[in-house]
Design a protein around this motif. Structure first.
Motif, PDB file in Angstrom:
ATOM      1  N   GLN A 204       0.814  -1.209   0.000  1.00 43.28           N
ATOM      2  CA  GLN A 204       0.000   0.000   0.000  1.00 43.28           C
ATOM      3  C   GLN A 204       0.855   1.270   0.000  1.00 43.28           C
ATOM      4  OE1 GLN A 204      -3.246  -0.371  -0.455  1.00 43.28           O
ATOM      5  NE2 GLN A 204      -2.823  -2.566  -0.467  1.00 43.28           N
ATOM      6  N   LEU A 205       2.161   1.124   0.174  1.00 41.70           N
ATOM      7  CA  LEU A 205       3.044   2.280   0.184  1.00 41.70           C
ATOM      8  C   LEU A 205       3.293   2.778  -1.240  1.00 41.70           C
ATOM      9  CD1 LEU A 205       5.751   1.035   2.736  1.00 41.70           C
ATOM     10  CD2 LEU A 205       3.809   2.535   3.211  1.00 41.70           C
ATOM     11  N   ASP A 206       3.864   3.968  -1.344  1.00 35.80           N
ATOM     12  CA  ASP A 206       4.289   4.491  -2.636  1.00 35.80           C
ATOM     13  C   ASP A 206       5.285   3.524  -3.267  1.00 35.80           C
ATOM     14  OD1 ASP A 206       4.705   6.916  -4.533  1.00 35.80           O
ATOM     15  OD2 ASP A 206       6.733   6.388  -3.872  1.00 35.80           O
ATOM     16  N   ARG A 207       5.215   3.359  -4.603  1.00 41.55           N
ATOM     17  CA  ARG A 207       6.044   2.371  -5.296  1.00 41.55           C
ATOM     18  C   ARG A 207       7.527   2.558  -4.998  1.00 41.55           C
ATOM     19  NH1 ARG A 207       8.185   2.736 -10.560  1.00 41.55           N
ATOM     20  NH2 ARG A 207       8.878   0.747 -11.403  1.00 41.55           N
ATOM     21  N   ALA A 208       7.993   3.802  -5.007  1.00 39.24           N
ATOM     22  CA  ALA A 208       9.408   4.062  -4.728  1.00 39.24           C
ATOM     23  C   ALA A 208       9.772   3.631  -3.308  1.00 39.24           C
ATOM     24  CB  ALA A 208       9.724   5.542  -4.931  1.00 39.24           C
ATOM     25  N   GLU A 209       8.834   3.816  -2.374  1.00 36.62           N
ATOM     26  CA  GLU A 209       9.086   3.427  -0.993  1.00 36.62           C
ATOM     27  C   GLU A 209       9.100   1.907  -0.849  1.00 36.62           C
ATOM     28  OE1 GLU A 209       9.908   3.537   3.019  1.00 36.62           O
ATOM     29  OE2 GLU A 209      10.105   5.078   1.476  1.00 36.62           O
ATOM     30  N   VAL A 210       8.241   1.205  -1.611  1.00 34.09           N
ATOM     31  CA  VAL A 210       8.234  -0.261  -1.578  1.00 34.09           C
ATOM     32  C   VAL A 210       9.568  -0.799  -2.091  1.00 34.09           C
ATOM     33  CG1 VAL A 210       7.109  -2.368  -2.392  1.00 34.09           C
ATOM     34  CG2 VAL A 210       5.739  -0.348  -1.897  1.00 34.09           C
ATOM     35  N   ILE A 211      10.074  -0.208  -3.174  1.00 29.94           N
ATOM     36  CA  ILE A 211      11.373  -0.621  -3.719  1.00 29.94           C
ATOM     37  C   ILE A 211      12.468  -0.393  -2.679  1.00 29.94           C
ATOM     38  CG2 ILE A 211      13.112  -0.106  -5.477  1.00 29.94           C
ATOM     39  CD1 ILE A 211      10.775   0.632  -7.358  1.00 29.94           C
ATOM     40  N   HIS A 212      12.402   0.747  -2.007  1.00 25.58           N
ATOM     41  CA  HIS A 212      13.383   1.054  -0.955  1.00 25.58           C
ATOM     42  C   HIS A 212      13.306   0.025   0.166  1.00 25.58           C
ATOM     43  CE1 HIS A 212      15.742   3.394   1.939  1.00 25.58           C
ATOM     44  NE2 HIS A 212      14.746   3.228   2.802  1.00 25.58           N
ATOM     45  N   GLN A 213      12.090  -0.302   0.582  1.00 30.00           N
ATOM     46  CA  GLN A 213      11.902  -1.270   1.666  1.00 30.00           C
ATOM     47  C   GLN A 213      12.417  -2.656   1.277  1.00 30.00           C
ATOM     48  OE1 GLN A 213      11.004  -0.903   4.780  1.00 30.00           O
ATOM     49  NE2 GLN A 213      10.572   1.289   4.636  1.00 30.00           N
ATOM     50  N   MET A 214      12.215  -3.062   0.012  1.00 23.38           N
ATOM     51  CA  MET A 214      12.702  -4.363  -0.434  1.00 23.38           C
ATOM     52  C   MET A 214      14.225  -4.399  -0.420  1.00 23.38           C
ATOM     53  SD  MET A 214      11.912  -6.589  -3.902  1.00 23.38           S
ATOM     54  CE  MET A 214      10.342  -7.217  -3.307  1.00 23.38           C
ATOM     55  N   LEU A 215      14.855  -3.317  -0.860  1.00 20.92           N
ATOM     56  CA  LEU A 215      16.313  -3.241  -0.854  1.00 20.92           C
ATOM     57  C   LEU A 215      16.853  -3.306   0.571  1.00 20.92           C
ATOM     58  CD1 LEU A 215      19.007  -2.788  -2.321  1.00 20.92           C
ATOM     59  CD2 LEU A 215      18.581  -0.329  -2.156  1.00 20.92           C
ATOM     60  N   VAL A 216      16.250  -2.532   1.466  1.00 21.92           N
ATOM     61  CA  VAL A 216      16.685  -2.527   2.870  1.00 21.92           C
ATOM     62  C   VAL A 216      16.483  -3.900   3.501  1.00 21.92           C
ATOM     63  CG1 VAL A 216      16.198  -1.590   5.166  1.00 21.92           C
ATOM     64  CG2 VAL A 216      16.315  -0.059   3.193  1.00 21.92           C
ATOM     65  N   SER A 217      15.322  -4.524   3.245  1.00 20.70           N
ATOM     66  CA  SER A 217      15.022  -5.835   3.837  1.00 20.70           C
ATOM     67  C   SER A 217      15.998  -6.901   3.363  1.00 20.70           C
ATOM     68  CB  SER A 217      13.590  -6.250   3.492  1.00 20.70           C
ATOM     69  OG  SER A 217      12.652  -5.369   4.065  1.00 20.70           O
ATOM     70  N   SER A 218      16.383  -6.834   2.092  1.00 22.28           N
ATOM     71  CA  SER A 218      17.284  -7.855   1.552  1.00 22.28           C
ATOM     72  C   SER A 218      18.725  -7.668   2.015  1.00 22.28           C
ATOM     73  CB  SER A 218      17.233  -7.847   0.014  1.00 22.28           C
ATOM     74  OG  SER A 218      17.689  -6.620  -0.498  1.00 22.28           O
ATOM     75  N   CYS A 219      19.013  -6.494   2.615  1.00 22.25           N
ATOM     76  CA  CYS A 219      20.368  -6.224   3.126  1.00 22.25           C
ATOM     77  C   CYS A 219      20.416  -6.214   4.654  1.00 22.25           C
ATOM     78  CB  CYS A 219      20.877  -4.881   2.603  1.00 22.25           C
ATOM     79  SG  CYS A 219      21.027  -4.780   0.814  1.00 22.25           S
ATOM     80  N   ALA A 220      19.265  -6.441   5.290  1.00 17.56           N
ATOM     81  CA  ALA A 220      19.183  -6.281   6.748  1.00 17.56           C
ATOM     82  C   ALA A 220      19.855  -7.411   7.512  1.00 17.56           C
ATOM     83  CB  ALA A 220      17.721  -6.168   7.177  1.00 17.56           C
ATOM     84  N   VAL A 221      19.984  -8.575   6.870  1.00 18.11           N
ATOM     85  CA  VAL A 221      20.571  -9.734   7.532  1.00 18.11           C
ATOM     86  C   VAL A 221      21.829 -10.143   6.786  1.00 18.11           C
ATOM     87  CG1 VAL A 221      20.190 -12.100   8.309  1.00 18.11           C
ATOM     88  CG2 VAL A 221      18.280 -10.509   8.216  1.00 18.11           C
TER      89      VAL A 221
END
Length: 246
Positions: A204-221
């Motif tokens: 439900q977030l803005d598309r650019a924010e979803v992309i940002h969240q996916m990048l952060v999540s994939s680098c968080a661990v």
């Protein structure tokens, strides 16, 4: 991945080989999956849904699995729930924490329920499920209050709070989301579930924010997901288990 574009589109857009696009996709998904699930506690509801098994991408399905390849997902040869169906267990607490996990092939058994929900039993106060006896047995052995919701008996909500409507809504959205792939390879089922869970949470977030969240999540661990670990190997079994993160 956020837009649900196919691998061929991604490979062409990025100027990389199709195989490279495949491995990059699953490295991202393995990393997101390695984050695990939030701790579920309090009132929890759980129910399973079933998705047709698929060997999409396998080059010799007829010789190895004894059946002809299905087209665009296809249909099961047997009616009802059988070993042709992948069981997906979904659980959610009242704080909105959600768990999606493969529970095996065909109807879920008591051991699979214990393996998936057992680690949450200590923080669980009430477990809401359908009238399946295996859940009743799990709740009894875990010392957890169990509330059965029997839709066949016309009961959908008990005492205004006990129900399984949230997980059933997840089932509907999951199956709708899977349609875009025209068949989901069973060996990657847990990765796809992690993908869906991420998109369901952030979609439900803005598309650019979803992309940002996916990048952060994939680098968080911190993790090690080499290509060799993602390739088919003898003896691995029906489902792919991603290497553990250090």
């Amino acid at each position: 991945m956020v837009c649900g574009k196919p691998l061929r589109f991604n490979a062409k857009k990025l100027g990389i080989h199709l195989t490279t696009a495949f491995y990059w996709r699953h490295k991202v998904l393995c990393a997101i999956r390695a984050k695990g699930f939030d701790s579920l506690a309090g009132i929890m509801e759980s129910d399973e849904t079933y998705i047709l098994e698929s060997h999409k991408g396998h080059r010799n399905i007829e010789a190895v699995f004894g059946r002809k390849p299905r087209r665009s997902g296809g249909k099961a040869m047997k009616r009802g729930i059988s070993k042709e169906q992948v069981c997906v267990l979904v659980a959610q607490d009242r704080q909105g924490h959600v768990l999606f996990q493969v529970g095996g092939m065909g109807r879920i058994d008591f051991s699979a329920i214990g393996a998936i929900l057992g680690s949450y039993a200590s923080g669980m106060t009430t477990l809401c499920t359908d009238a399946e006896a295996k859940y009743r047995k799990f709740a009894k052995e875990a010392g957890v209050d169990h509330q059965e919701i029997s839709a066949r008996a016309g009961v959908r909500v008990k005492r205004g709070i006990f129900h399984i409507q949230y997980v059933n809504a997840h089932h509907s959205r999951l199956k709708l989301w899977i349609r875009q792939f025209h068949g989901m390879a069973t060996r990657w089922a847990d990765n796809y579930l992690s993908w869906f869970r991420f998109m369901d949470k952030h979609g439900q977030l803005d598309r650019a924010e979803v992309i940002h969240q996916m990048l952060v999540s994939s680098c968080a661990v911190s993790g090690n997901f080499p290509v060799a670990a993602l390739k088919p190997q003898k003896g691995r079994g029906l489902f792919h288990r991603a290497p553990e993160s250090p």
